[in-house]
Design a protein around this motif. Structure first.
Motif, PDB file in Angstrom:
ATOM      1  N   LEU A   9      26.531  25.818  -0.841  1.00  0.00           N
ATOM      2  CA  LEU A   9      25.983  24.956  -1.803  1.00  0.00           C
ATOM      3  C   LEU A   9      27.179  24.748  -2.780  1.00  0.00           C
ATOM      4  O   LEU A   9      27.464  23.689  -3.163  1.00  0.00           O
ATOM      5  CB  LEU A   9      24.625  25.408  -2.159  1.00  0.00           C
ATOM      6  N   VAL A  10      27.727  26.067  -3.186  1.00  0.00           N
ATOM      7  CA  VAL A  10      28.640  25.992  -4.303  1.00  0.00           C
ATOM      8  C   VAL A  10      30.014  25.535  -3.789  1.00  0.00           C
ATOM      9  O   VAL A  10      30.531  24.446  -4.451  1.00  0.00           O
ATOM     10  CB  VAL A  10      28.769  27.497  -4.508  1.00  0.00           C
ATOM     11  N   LYS A  11      30.347  25.731  -2.518  1.00  0.00           N
ATOM     12  CA  LYS A  11      31.719  24.814  -2.163  1.00  0.00           C
ATOM     13  C   LYS A  11      31.413  23.311  -2.105  1.00  0.00           C
ATOM     14  O   LYS A  11      32.461  22.616  -2.336  1.00  0.00           O
ATOM     15  CB  LYS A  11      31.806  25.551  -0.519  1.00  0.00           C
ATOM     16  N   ARG A  12      30.218  22.994  -1.454  1.00  0.00           N
ATOM     17  CA  ARG A  12      29.997  21.581  -1.458  1.00  0.00           C
ATOM     18  C   ARG A  12      29.992  20.975  -3.020  1.00  0.00           C
ATOM     19  O   ARG A  12      30.578  19.881  -3.051  1.00  0.00           O
ATOM     20  CB  ARG A  12      28.621  21.213  -0.892  1.00  0.00           C
ATOM     21  N   SER A  13      29.404  21.512  -3.896  1.00  0.00           N
ATOM     22  CA  SER A  13      29.588  21.281  -5.349  1.00  0.00           C
ATOM     23  C   SER A  13      31.046  21.280  -5.813  1.00  0.00           C
ATOM     24  O   SER A  13      31.381  20.369  -6.797  1.00  0.00           O
ATOM     25  CB  SER A  13      28.704  22.077  -6.153  1.00  0.00           C
ATOM     26  N   ALA A  14      31.994  22.251  -5.470  1.00  0.00           N
ATOM     27  CA  ALA A  14      33.229  22.053  -5.849  1.00  0.00           C
ATOM     28  C   ALA A  14      33.958  21.213  -5.007  1.00  0.00           C
ATOM     29  O   ALA A  14      35.456  21.096  -5.266  1.00  0.00           O
ATOM     30  CB  ALA A  14      33.672  23.307  -5.759  1.00  0.00           C
ATOM     31  N   GLY A  15      33.499  20.735  -3.717  1.00  0.00           N
ATOM     32  CA  GLY A  15      34.553  19.684  -2.967  1.00  0.00           C
ATOM     33  C   GLY A  15      35.309  20.583  -2.001  1.00  0.00           C
ATOM     34  O   GLY A  15      36.454  20.061  -1.803  1.00  0.00           O
ATOM     35  N   MET A  16      35.065  21.928  -1.831  1.00  0.00           N
ATOM     36  CA  MET A  16      35.968  22.611  -1.244  1.00  0.00           C
ATOM     37  C   MET A  16      35.324  23.017   0.343  1.00  0.00           C
ATOM     38  O   MET A  16      34.065  23.297   0.329  1.00  0.00           O
ATOM     39  CB  MET A  16      36.405  24.017  -1.805  1.00  0.00           C
ATOM     40  N   LYS A  17      36.253  22.997   1.238  1.00  0.00           N
ATOM     41  CA  LYS A  17      35.750  23.570   2.684  1.00  0.00           C
ATOM     42  C   LYS A  17      35.585  24.895   2.973  1.00  0.00           C
ATOM     43  O   LYS A  17      34.574  25.301   3.436  1.00  0.00           O
ATOM     44  CB  LYS A  17      36.601  22.765   3.674  1.00  0.00           C
ATOM     45  N   ASP A  18      36.707  25.571   2.213  1.00  0.00           N
ATOM     46  CA  ASP A  18      36.618  27.004   2.370  1.00  0.00           C
ATOM     47  C   ASP A  18      36.834  27.608   0.935  1.00  0.00           C
ATOM     48  O   ASP A  18      37.281  26.704   0.133  1.00  0.00           O
ATOM     49  CB  ASP A  18      37.753  27.577   3.182  1.00  0.00           C
ATOM     50  N   SER A  19      36.338  28.650   0.931  1.00  0.00           N
ATOM     51  CA  SER A  19      36.610  29.474  -0.394  1.00  0.00           C
ATOM     52  C   SER A  19      37.968  29.826  -0.948  1.00  0.00           C
ATOM     53  O   SER A  19      38.224  29.752  -2.044  1.00  0.00           O
ATOM     54  CB  SER A  19      35.707  30.976  -0.646  1.00  0.00           C
ATOM     55  N   SER A  20      38.943  29.734   0.167  1.00  0.00           N
ATOM     56  CA  SER A  20      40.246  29.917  -0.173  1.00  0.00           C
ATOM     57  C   SER A  20      40.913  29.900   1.247  1.00  0.00           C
ATOM     58  O   SER A  20      40.202  29.730   2.284  1.00  0.00           O
ATOM     59  CB  SER A  20      40.750  31.234  -0.787  1.00  0.00           C
ATOM     60  N   ASN A  21      42.425  30.190   1.284  1.00  0.00           N
ATOM     61  CA  ASN A  21      42.880  30.448   2.499  1.00  0.00           C
ATOM     62  C   ASN A  21      43.470  31.781   2.682  1.00  0.00           C
ATOM     63  O   ASN A  21      44.645  31.908   3.276  1.00  0.00           O
ATOM     64  CB  ASN A  21      44.097  29.153   2.628  1.00  0.00           C
ATOM     65  N   LEU A  22      42.933  32.718   2.103  1.00  0.00           N
ATOM     66  CA  LEU A  22      43.327  34.061   2.131  1.00  0.00           C
ATOM     67  C   LEU A  22      43.398  34.710   3.536  1.00  0.00           C
ATOM     68  O   LEU A  22      44.412  35.584   3.848  1.00  0.00           O
ATOM     69  CB  LEU A  22      42.542  34.993   1.320  1.00  0.00           C
ATOM     70  N   LEU A  23      42.506  34.098   4.268  1.00  0.00           N
ATOM     71  CA  LEU A  23      42.173  34.611   5.716  1.00  0.00           C
ATOM     72  C   LEU A  23      42.580  33.707   6.634  1.00  0.00           C
ATOM     73  O   LEU A  23      41.912  32.788   7.090  1.00  0.00           O
ATOM     74  CB  LEU A  23      40.738  35.274   5.816  1.00  0.00           C
TER      75      LEU A  23
END
Length: 284
Positions: A241-255
């Motif tokens: 839900l939070v990622k969709r609100s932010a318009g992001m597919k992943d929380s980051s690309n750290l992994l």
């Protein structure tokens, strides 16, 4: 992408397995602390923080966890912490999922940041305590989350929408179905039965989470497993839900190939504190 995922998974296993298996709980707690700091940085970015502000949120998580470690809370009985955290997770997850993606943005950003960091802090504390209790206990909690996810994936692919007309949360995570949730819960139940039997058969020195519940009541074990499997799904949905609100597919690309740290631990965040909350009631 597949090669990237495999390489990242192998590297993570090479780091995690020795830390989990080590008799000394410090290396694993330190490794999980690093993961929580990274997840806090990701949380800041998901909520509009940039540059040093996002790093600052990671520093706050580091200070909170470090203070709890210094105070000896990784080995202390904390019934009030688990009760408050468990109740908060159940109520907030229900509130957020009911509001959906449109309901996230109106929540004040400061409140979102504070609650997110506290959730990460409590999860780190719970995971550190689980490791201090014993490897068998820790792995039984991690395996619950893994099995809920694996069971949901295969049950969803095989039986999705065969018995229900509506998906679980189409506006948040279109791929999830109610059949998947039931399949994940069933997988957790079967694993719990096998694990508790194995504990008794092989004389496990440290009982698993399932054995502790079984010794109190097999019915309590069954209900607890279904509840925690459901909360692991809730943790995953809240992050989606939070990622969709932010318009992001992943929380980051750290992994590489796996997204961010939050993408890997979202289901664990509510599950381990809630498991410790349940055990606190049994110890009374």
């Amino acid at each position: 992408m597949l090669k990237q995922r495999i390489i990242t998974a192998i590297v993570l296993l090479l780091i995690l397995v020795p830390a989990i298996a080590a008799g000394n709980p410090v290396p694993f707690a330190a490794l999980m602390l690093l993961a929580v700091v990274a997840a806090a940085w990701e949380w800041g970015r998901l909520n509009g923080l940039q540059g040093m502000a996002a790093y600052g949120l990671g520093a706050v998580a580091l200070l909170l966890c470090g203070a709890a470690w210094a105070l000896g809370w990784t080995q202390a009985a904390l019934p009030a912490v688990w009760l408050v955290a468990g109740a908060a997770w159940v109520l907030l997850a229900a509130f957020l999922l009911k509001g959906g993606v449109p309901g996230w943005a109106p929540i004040p950003r400061a409140l979102r940041l504070v609650v997110g960091v506290l959730a990460l802090w409590v999860a780190w504390l719970a995971i550190a305590q689980a490791k201090w209790i014993g490897v068998n206990f820790l792995l039984s909690l991690f395996a619950l989350v893994w099995m809920a996810d694996i069971g949901a994936y295969f049950a969803g692919r095989q039986f999705g929408l065969r018995f229900t007309k509506n998906k679980l949360a189409p506006a948040i995570s279109p791929g999830k179905s109610w059949e998947g949730v039931w399949g994940g819960a069933l997988g957790v139940l079967l694993m719990a039965l096998v694990w508790s039997w194995a504990d008794r058969h092989f004389g496990a020195q440290v009982p698993s989470f399932y054995s502790r519940l079984w010794d109190f009541s097999p019915w309590l074990m069954a209900l607890s497993c279904v509840f925690l499997a459901g909360m692991s799904v809730a943790g995953d949905l809240v992050e989606s839900l939070v990622k969709r609100s932010a318009g992001m597919k992943d929380s980051s690309n750290l992994l590489p190939g796996h997204g961010g740290v939050l993408d890997r631990i979202d289901a664990i965040l509510p599950t381990v504190p809630l498991a410790l909350m349940l055990l606190q009631f049994l110890d009374k």
